[in-house]
Design a protein around this motif. Structure first.
Motif, PDB file in Angstrom:
ATOM      1  N   PRO A 119      44.079  61.489  59.237  1.00 52.28           N
ATOM      2  CA  PRO A 119      44.288  60.379  58.300  1.00 52.28           C
ATOM      3  C   PRO A 119      43.317  60.488  57.124  1.00 52.28           C
ATOM      4  CG  PRO A 119      43.174  59.629  60.294  1.00 52.28           C
ATOM      5  CD  PRO A 119      43.546  61.059  60.518  1.00 52.28           C
ATOM      6  N   GLU A 120      43.625  59.793  56.051  1.00 53.61           N
ATOM      7  CA  GLU A 120      42.755  59.794  54.868  1.00 53.61           C
ATOM      8  C   GLU A 120      41.334  59.372  55.219  1.00 53.61           C
ATOM      9  OE1 GLU A 120      42.963  60.516  51.437  1.00 53.61           O
ATOM     10  OE2 GLU A 120      44.720  61.607  52.121  1.00 53.61           O
ATOM     11  N   VAL A 121      41.233  58.340  56.061  1.00 51.04           N
ATOM     12  CA  VAL A 121      39.925  57.814  56.442  1.00 51.04           C
ATOM     13  C   VAL A 121      39.832  57.854  57.971  1.00 51.04           C
ATOM     14  CG1 VAL A 121      38.391  55.804  56.410  1.00 51.04           C
ATOM     15  CG2 VAL A 121      39.849  56.300  54.428  1.00 51.04           C
ATOM     16  N   LEU A 122      38.798  58.511  58.480  1.00 52.28           N
ATOM     17  CA  LEU A 122      38.573  58.554  59.924  1.00 52.28           C
ATOM     18  C   LEU A 122      37.833  57.307  60.371  1.00 52.28           C
ATOM     19  CD1 LEU A 122      37.389  62.206  60.693  1.00 52.28           C
ATOM     20  CD2 LEU A 122      39.662  61.219  60.958  1.00 52.28           C
ATOM     21  N   GLN A 123      38.115  56.903  61.586  1.00 56.06           N
ATOM     22  CA  GLN A 123      37.423  55.768  62.189  1.00 56.06           C
ATOM     23  C   GLN A 123      36.257  56.287  63.028  1.00 56.06           C
ATOM     24  OE1 GLN A 123      38.272  52.616  61.326  1.00 56.06           O
ATOM     25  NE2 GLN A 123      39.683  53.691  59.972  1.00 56.06           N
ATOM     26  N   ILE A 124      35.206  56.769  62.353  1.00 52.81           N
ATOM     27  CA  ILE A 124      34.081  57.357  63.078  1.00 52.81           C
ATOM     28  C   ILE A 124      33.199  56.264  63.668  1.00 52.81           C
ATOM     29  CG2 ILE A 124      34.064  59.488  61.748  1.00 52.81           C
ATOM     30  CD1 ILE A 124      31.667  58.410  60.178  1.00 52.81           C
ATOM     31  N   ASP A 125      32.485  56.613  64.723  1.00 45.72           N
ATOM     32  CA  ASP A 125      31.533  55.710  65.373  1.00 45.72           C
ATOM     33  C   ASP A 125      30.341  55.541  64.438  1.00 45.72           C
ATOM     34  OD1 ASP A 125      29.549  54.499  66.878  1.00 45.72           O
ATOM     35  OD2 ASP A 125      29.800  55.797  68.618  1.00 45.72           O
ATOM     36  N   ARG A 126      30.273  54.413  63.728  1.00 42.77           N
ATOM     37  CA  ARG A 126      29.236  54.185  62.714  1.00 42.77           C
ATOM     38  C   ARG A 126      27.852  53.978  63.325  1.00 42.77           C
ATOM     39  NH1 ARG A 126      30.448  56.028  57.726  1.00 42.77           N
ATOM     40  NH2 ARG A 126      32.626  55.614  57.327  1.00 42.77           N
ATOM     41  N   GLY A 127      27.768  53.722  64.609  1.00 42.54           N
ATOM     42  CA  GLY A 127      26.471  53.626  65.248  1.00 42.54           C
ATOM     43  C   GLY A 127      25.845  54.992  65.472  1.00 42.54           C
ATOM     44  N   ARG A 128      26.683  55.990  65.498  1.00 42.95           N
ATOM     45  CA  ARG A 128      26.215  57.354  65.756  1.00 42.95           C
ATOM     46  C   ARG A 128      26.276  58.246  64.521  1.00 42.95           C
ATOM     47  NH1 ARG A 128      28.310  61.200  70.663  1.00 42.95           N
ATOM     48  NH2 ARG A 128      26.698  62.747  70.372  1.00 42.95           N
ATOM     49  N   TRP A 129      27.268  58.024  63.650  1.00 44.68           N
ATOM     50  CA  TRP A 129      27.493  58.873  62.485  1.00 44.68           C
ATOM     51  C   TRP A 129      27.501  58.026  61.229  1.00 44.68           C
ATOM     52  CZ3 TRP A 129      26.924  63.303  64.696  1.00 44.68           C
ATOM     53  CH2 TRP A 129      27.443  63.543  65.967  1.00 44.68           C
ATOM     54  N   ASP A 130      26.887  58.527  60.155  1.00 45.25           N
ATOM     55  CA  ASP A 130      26.917  57.754  58.916  1.00 45.25           C
ATOM     56  C   ASP A 130      27.893  58.315  57.888  1.00 45.25           C
ATOM     57  OD1 ASP A 130      25.467  59.957  58.033  1.00 45.25           O
ATOM     58  OD2 ASP A 130      23.654  58.831  57.558  1.00 45.25           O
ATOM     59  N   GLN A 131      28.343  59.548  58.082  1.00 49.50           N
ATOM     60  CA  GLN A 131      29.352  60.119  57.185  1.00 49.50           C
ATOM     61  C   GLN A 131      30.011  61.328  57.844  1.00 49.50           C
ATOM     62  OE1 GLN A 131      27.729  62.086  53.594  1.00 49.50           O
ATOM     63  NE2 GLN A 131      25.703  61.570  54.377  1.00 49.50           N
ATOM     64  N   TYR A 132      31.113  61.737  57.249  1.00 49.62           N
ATOM     65  CA  TYR A 132      31.820  62.923  57.732  1.00 49.62           C
ATOM     66  C   TYR A 132      32.401  63.657  56.547  1.00 49.62           C
ATOM     67  CZ  TYR A 132      36.244  60.556  56.876  1.00 49.62           C
ATOM     68  OH  TYR A 132      37.299  59.926  56.273  1.00 49.62           O
ATOM     69  N   ARG A 133      32.782  64.902  56.792  1.00 50.08           N
ATOM     70  CA  ARG A 133      33.482  65.669  55.759  1.00 50.08           C
ATOM     71  C   ARG A 133      34.248  66.801  56.423  1.00 50.08           C
ATOM     72  NH1 ARG A 133      28.351  67.445  52.594  1.00 50.08           N
ATOM     73  NH2 ARG A 133      29.239  65.767  51.420  1.00 50.08           N
ATOM     74  N   TRP A 134      35.292  67.231  55.730  1.00 44.35           N
ATOM     75  CA  TRP A 134      36.060  68.410  56.124  1.00 44.35           C
ATOM     76  C   TRP A 134      35.599  69.548  55.232  1.00 44.35           C
ATOM     77  CZ3 TRP A 134      39.163  68.299  60.301  1.00 44.35           C
ATOM     78  CH2 TRP A 134      39.578  67.058  60.775  1.00 44.35           C
ATOM     79  N   SER A 135      35.317  70.696  55.828  1.00 42.06           N
ATOM     80  CA  SER A 135      34.808  71.829  55.047  1.00 42.06           C
ATOM     81  C   SER A 135      35.452  73.125  55.501  1.00 42.06           C
ATOM     82  CB  SER A 135      33.289  71.969  55.219  1.00 42.06           C
ATOM     83  OG  SER A 135      32.619  70.856  54.718  1.00 42.06           O
ATOM     84  N   ARG A 136      35.628  74.027  54.542  1.00 40.85           N
ATOM     85  CA  ARG A 136      36.040  75.389  54.859  1.00 40.85           C
ATOM     86  C   ARG A 136      34.915  76.057  55.645  1.00 40.85           C
ATOM     87  NH1 ARG A 136      41.495  76.282  53.429  1.00 40.85           N
ATOM     88  NH2 ARG A 136      41.879  74.770  51.788  1.00 40.85           N
TER      89      ARG A 136
END
Length: 163
Positions: A119-136
């Motif tokens: 999806p455009e926006v992931l529902q990450i666990d904000r208590g554990r992660w503050d950001q995400y990204r997709w990378s080659r």
């Protein structure tokens, strides 16, 4: 007078008794390299830790629960951490990583996890992660903060290109 930690051996001399070995606790964890294909080229999911000193880019990872199968743990961790699901097979990287940390041995089981369309926006666990990204691959390799993560993503990338 005898020292309480010594005893007479068969030669009649005192000798110190060796301390019993401390049992080592073994923990099993999964590390999951989530990826999606963009025109046949993989993009890898990197999660940035919300923990101050551990502010590293990492793959999804977590403990394997008692009596839990590896594949079940992989799917559960990815769902809990990102909300993503995988209906197809997983890629076993066949390269467990062992670490000794004090009186604990940690075995990391590495897997690849393909998602069809994130999806455009992931529902990450904000208590554990503050950001995400997709990378080659090249960017993912350089951003991963631990050598074990770099080694595992390289193995997955090689396996995907050999398929």
């Amino acid at each position: 007078m005898r020292h309480p930690a010594s005893s007479d051996n068969e030669n009649g001399r005192d000798s110190a008794r060796p301390a019993p070995p401390i049992p080592m606790q073994v923990l099993h964890r999964v590390r999951v390299f989530v990826y999606q294909l963009d025109l046949g080229v993989p993009d890898y999911l990197l999660l940035h830790s919300a923990q101050g000193a551990e502010g590293l880019w990492r793959p999804v990872h977590g403990n394997i629960e008692f009596n839990e199968q590896f594949e079940t743990a992989v799917r559960r961790e990815v769902l809990e951490e990102t909300g993503l699901i995988n209906r197809s097979g997983l890629v076993d990287l066949e390269m467990p990583l062992r670490q000794i940390l004090g009186d604990e041995e940690v075995i990391h089981w590495n897997y690849g996890f393909q998602v069809e369309q994130a999806p455009e926006v992931l529902q990450i666990d904000r208590g554990r992660w503050d950001q995400y990204r997709w990378s080659r691959y090249e960017k993912a390799f350089s951003r991963f903060g631990l050598q074990g993560d770099r080694t595992a993503v390289t193995r997955l990338h090689s396996m995907l290109h050999a398929a």
